[in-house]
Design a protein around this motif. Structure first.
Motif, PDB file in Angstrom:
ATOM      1  N   MET A   1       0.890  -1.072   0.025  1.00 30.48           N
ATOM      2  CA  MET A   1      -0.162   0.066   0.283  1.00 30.48           C
ATOM      3  C   MET A   1       0.987   1.186   0.002  1.00 30.48           C
ATOM      4  SD  MET A   1      -2.854   1.282   2.772  1.00 30.48           S
ATOM      5  CE  MET A   1      -1.626   1.551   4.055  1.00 30.48           C
ATOM      6  N   MET A   2       2.086   1.324   0.794  1.00 29.93           N
ATOM      7  CA  MET A   2       2.822   2.568   0.734  1.00 29.93           C
ATOM      8  C   MET A   2       3.754   2.684  -0.466  1.00 29.93           C
ATOM      9  SD  MET A   2       4.372   1.677   4.606  1.00 29.93           S
ATOM     10  CE  MET A   2       5.344   3.209   4.684  1.00 29.93           C
ATOM     11  N   ILE A   3       4.014   1.563  -1.193  1.00 29.58           N
ATOM     12  CA  ILE A   3       4.824   1.508  -2.388  1.00 29.58           C
ATOM     13  C   ILE A   3       3.539   2.222  -3.552  1.00 29.58           C
ATOM     14  CG2 ILE A   3       5.813   0.402  -4.345  1.00 29.58           C
ATOM     15  CD1 ILE A   3       7.083  -1.408  -2.388  1.00 29.58           C
ATOM     16  N   LYS A   4       2.489   1.683  -3.450  1.00 28.87           N
ATOM     17  CA  LYS A   4       1.470   2.033  -4.298  1.00 28.87           C
ATOM     18  C   LYS A   4       1.036   3.601  -4.231  1.00 28.87           C
ATOM     19  CE  LYS A   4      -3.215   1.239  -6.002  1.00 28.87           C
ATOM     20  NZ  LYS A   4      -4.591   0.398  -5.656  1.00 28.87           N
ATOM     21  N   SER A   5       0.928   4.144  -2.946  1.00 25.89           N
ATOM     22  CA  SER A   5       0.834   5.420  -2.738  1.00 25.89           C
ATOM     23  C   SER A   5       1.994   6.367  -2.980  1.00 25.89           C
ATOM     24  CB  SER A   5       0.628   5.567  -1.129  1.00 25.89           C
ATOM     25  OG  SER A   5       0.595   6.818  -0.812  1.00 25.89           O
ATOM     26  N   LEU A   6       2.948   5.917  -3.171  1.00 26.86           N
ATOM     27  CA  LEU A   6       4.340   6.717  -3.358  1.00 26.86           C
ATOM     28  C   LEU A   6       4.363   6.579  -5.061  1.00 26.86           C
ATOM     29  CD1 LEU A   6       6.939   5.219  -1.054  1.00 26.86           C
ATOM     30  CD2 LEU A   6       6.343   7.792  -1.178  1.00 26.86           C
ATOM     31  N   GLN A   7       3.787   5.732  -5.554  1.00 32.01           N
ATOM     32  CA  GLN A   7       3.913   5.599  -7.237  1.00 32.01           C
ATOM     33  C   GLN A   7       2.942   6.451  -7.782  1.00 32.01           C
ATOM     34  OE1 GLN A   7       3.827   1.383  -7.574  1.00 32.01           O
ATOM     35  NE2 GLN A   7       6.055   1.126  -8.087  1.00 32.01           N
ATOM     36  N   GLN A   8       1.733   6.609  -6.804  1.00 29.96           N
ATOM     37  CA  GLN A   8       0.566   7.415  -7.472  1.00 29.96           C
ATOM     38  C   GLN A   8       1.038   9.030  -7.275  1.00 29.96           C
ATOM     39  OE1 GLN A   8      -2.705   5.835  -4.852  1.00 29.96           O
ATOM     40  NE2 GLN A   8      -3.363   4.435  -6.617  1.00 29.96           N
ATOM     41  N   HIS A   9       1.830   9.138  -6.132  1.00 31.53           N
ATOM     42  CA  HIS A   9       2.240  10.462  -5.870  1.00 31.53           C
ATOM     43  C   HIS A   9       3.152  10.956  -6.964  1.00 31.53           C
ATOM     44  CE1 HIS A   9       3.881  13.965  -3.817  1.00 31.53           C
ATOM     45  NE2 HIS A   9       4.991  13.446  -3.943  1.00 31.53           N
ATOM     46  N   LEU A  10       4.112  10.156  -7.339  1.00 33.34           N
ATOM     47  CA  LEU A  10       5.128  10.291  -8.242  1.00 33.34           C
ATOM     48  C   LEU A  10       4.240  10.656  -9.639  1.00 33.34           C
ATOM     49  CD1 LEU A  10       8.003  10.574  -9.085  1.00 33.34           C
ATOM     50  CD2 LEU A  10       8.217   8.083  -9.503  1.00 33.34           C
ATOM     51  N   ASP A  11       3.230   9.712  -9.961  1.00 33.82           N
ATOM     52  CA  ASP A  11       2.613   9.880 -11.209  1.00 33.82           C
ATOM     53  C   ASP A  11       1.909  11.434 -11.177  1.00 33.82           C
ATOM     54  OD1 ASP A  11       3.456   7.382 -12.123  1.00 33.82           O
ATOM     55  OD2 ASP A  11       1.624   6.339 -11.555  1.00 33.82           O
ATOM     56  N   ARG A  12       1.476  11.708 -10.234  1.00 33.83           N
ATOM     57  CA  ARG A  12       0.569  13.063 -10.226  1.00 33.83           C
ATOM     58  C   ARG A  12       1.770  14.249 -10.343  1.00 33.83           C
ATOM     59  NH1 ARG A  12      -2.096  10.605  -5.955  1.00 33.83           N
ATOM     60  NH2 ARG A  12      -0.792  11.654  -4.430  1.00 33.83           N
ATOM     61  N   LYS A  13       2.789  14.218  -9.685  1.00 35.00           N
ATOM     62  CA  LYS A  13       4.009  14.980  -9.840  1.00 35.00           C
ATOM     63  C   LYS A  13       4.374  15.145 -11.319  1.00 35.00           C
ATOM     64  CE  LYS A  13       5.700  16.955  -6.167  1.00 35.00           C
ATOM     65  NZ  LYS A  13       5.993  18.404  -5.969  1.00 35.00           N
ATOM     66  N   ARG A  14       4.759  13.893 -11.829  1.00 31.35           N
ATOM     67  CA  ARG A  14       5.108  13.693 -13.288  1.00 31.35           C
ATOM     68  C   ARG A  14       4.184  14.670 -14.352  1.00 31.35           C
ATOM     69  NH1 ARG A  14       6.736   7.695 -13.053  1.00 31.35           N
ATOM     70  NH2 ARG A  14       9.104   7.798 -12.946  1.00 31.35           N
ATOM     71  N   ARG A  15       2.816  14.338 -14.077  1.00 31.31           N
ATOM     72  CA  ARG A  15       1.671  15.017 -14.714  1.00 31.31           C
ATOM     73  C   ARG A  15       1.822  16.503 -14.522  1.00 31.31           C
ATOM     74  NH1 ARG A  15      -1.306  10.607 -13.424  1.00 31.31           N
ATOM     75  NH2 ARG A  15      -2.500  11.688 -11.655  1.00 31.31           N
ATOM     76  N   LYS A  16       1.816  16.745 -13.295  1.00 30.22           N
ATOM     77  CA  LYS A  16       2.024  18.400 -13.100  1.00 30.22           C
ATOM     78  C   LYS A  16       2.932  19.122 -13.588  1.00 30.22           C
ATOM     79  CE  LYS A  16      -0.645  19.177  -8.748  1.00 30.22           C
ATOM     80  NZ  LYS A  16      -0.656  19.705  -7.480  1.00 30.22           N
ATOM     81  N   ILE A  17       4.159  18.471 -13.585  1.00 29.76           N
ATOM     82  CA  ILE A  17       5.489  19.120 -14.270  1.00 29.76           C
ATOM     83  C   ILE A  17       5.331  19.059 -15.714  1.00 29.76           C
ATOM     84  CG2 ILE A  17       7.740  18.920 -14.308  1.00 29.76           C
ATOM     85  CD1 ILE A  17       7.991  18.191 -11.606  1.00 29.76           C
ATOM     86  N   ALA A  18       4.881  17.645 -16.258  1.00 34.31           N
ATOM     87  CA  ALA A  18       4.690  17.809 -17.639  1.00 34.31           C
ATOM     88  C   ALA A  18       3.640  18.765 -18.296  1.00 34.31           C
ATOM     89  CB  ALA A  18       4.049  16.488 -18.121  1.00 34.31           C
ATOM     90  N   GLU A  19       2.628  19.118 -17.672  1.00 35.23           N
ATOM     91  CA  GLU A  19       1.572  20.287 -18.100  1.00 35.23           C
ATOM     92  C   GLU A  19       2.331  21.483 -17.822  1.00 35.23           C
ATOM     93  OE1 GLU A  19      -1.668  19.566 -15.214  1.00 35.23           O
ATOM     94  OE2 GLU A  19      -2.400  17.855 -16.152  1.00 35.23           O
ATOM     95  N   ARG A  20       2.991  21.905 -16.815  1.00 35.53           N
ATOM     96  CA  ARG A  20       3.775  22.936 -16.892  1.00 35.53           C
ATOM     97  C   ARG A  20       4.657  23.148 -17.834  1.00 35.53           C
ATOM     98  NH1 ARG A  20       5.748  24.109 -10.981  1.00 35.53           N
ATOM     99  NH2 ARG A  20       6.608  25.989 -11.855  1.00 35.53           N
ATOM    100  N   ILE A  21       5.824  22.170 -18.140  1.00 37.20           N
ATOM    101  CA  ILE A  21       6.563  22.174 -19.162  1.00 37.20           C
ATOM    102  C   ILE A  21       6.063  22.483 -20.473  1.00 37.20           C
ATOM    103  CG2 ILE A  21       7.980  20.771 -20.708  1.00 37.20           C
ATOM    104  CD1 ILE A  21       8.961  19.585 -18.010  1.00 37.20           C
ATOM    105  N   ALA A  22       4.732  21.773 -20.892  1.00 32.30           N
ATOM    106  CA  ALA A  22       3.955  21.777 -22.259  1.00 32.30           C
ATOM    107  C   ALA A  22       3.311  23.247 -22.204  1.00 32.30           C
ATOM    108  CB  ALA A  22       2.864  20.859 -22.305  1.00 32.30           C
ATOM    109  N   ALA A  23       2.875  23.594 -21.002  1.00 35.82           N
ATOM    110  CA  ALA A  23       2.576  25.228 -21.230  1.00 35.82           C
ATOM    111  C   ALA A  23       3.500  26.122 -21.524  1.00 35.82           C
ATOM    112  CB  ALA A  23       1.710  25.623 -20.025  1.00 35.82           C
ATOM    113  N   ALA A  24       4.529  25.940 -20.874  1.00 30.01           N
ATOM    114  CA  ALA A  24       5.949  26.948 -21.289  1.00 30.01           C
ATOM    115  C   ALA A  24       6.202  26.726 -22.577  1.00 30.01           C
ATOM    116  CB  ALA A  24       7.104  26.415 -20.183  1.00 30.01           C
TER     117      ALA A  24
END
Length: 171
Positions: free
Chosen positions: A94-117
């Motif tokens: 459960m902890m690993i899944k939670s960390l992976q989901q957190h990382l996926d959200r961070k990746r999406r946010k940063i990818a969106e910011r890069i695309a917007a820039a």
């Protein structure tokens, strides 16, 4: 007859507990765990030495019953350790899944910011792209390190140690 064991298990967390078994010499009946603990602790606090025990009880019966008590503790420990291992494996997954989901959200946010820039055409915003990529690399490394630490803790260590055993005379 009583026996007390200290059970220790560690994995993603550490657990220690004392386990008590008391059986009557007269009929071999086992007391429940809570009553066993209360009786042994009360006798430890308020009891007195029984100097005539060797003459009052049959040594073979006592030895046999002590073996039974130790076997009961060992069987209980195996059940306790198995339950802990199953619970710990679920906890780590459960902890690993939670960390992976957190990382996926961070990746999406940063990818969106890069695309917007990139799409903005604004040179100041485009200069932020390497810093954003650096943030992502740093976050990925941090999360992967944490996941590796959790996987190392997936190996359970355990110990079952007899703390004390003896005979009690209750009046």
């Amino acid at each position: 007859m009583f026996a007390v064991a200290r059970w220790s298990v560690s994995g993603s967390r550490e657990v220690e507990r004392l386990e008590y078994v008391v059986k009557r010499l007269s009929d071999g009946e086992e007391l429940d765990a809570d009553l066993s603990e209360a009786l042994v602790n009360a006798m430890a606090l308020r009891g007195v030495d029984w100097f005539g025990a060797g003459a009052d009880v049959d040594a073979e019966t006592v030895a046999s019953m002590q073996d039974e008590c130790r076997a009961m503790l060992e069987e209980g420990f195996l059940r306790f350790r198995g339950a802990y291992q199953r619970e710990d494996a679920d906890r780590i997954a459960m902890m690993i899944k939670s960390l992976q989901q957190h990382l996926d959200r961070k990746r999406r946010k940063i990818a969106e910011r890069i695309a917007a820039a990139q799409q903005s055409g604004d040179s100041r915003r485009q200069k932020l792209i390497p810093a954003l990529r650096g943030q992502m690399v740093k976050e990925e490394a941090r999360i992967e390190q944490r996941i590796a630490e959790l996987r190392l803790k997936a190996t359970t260590k355990s110990q079952d140690k007899l703390v004390s055993s003896g005979i009690l005379k209750v009046r």
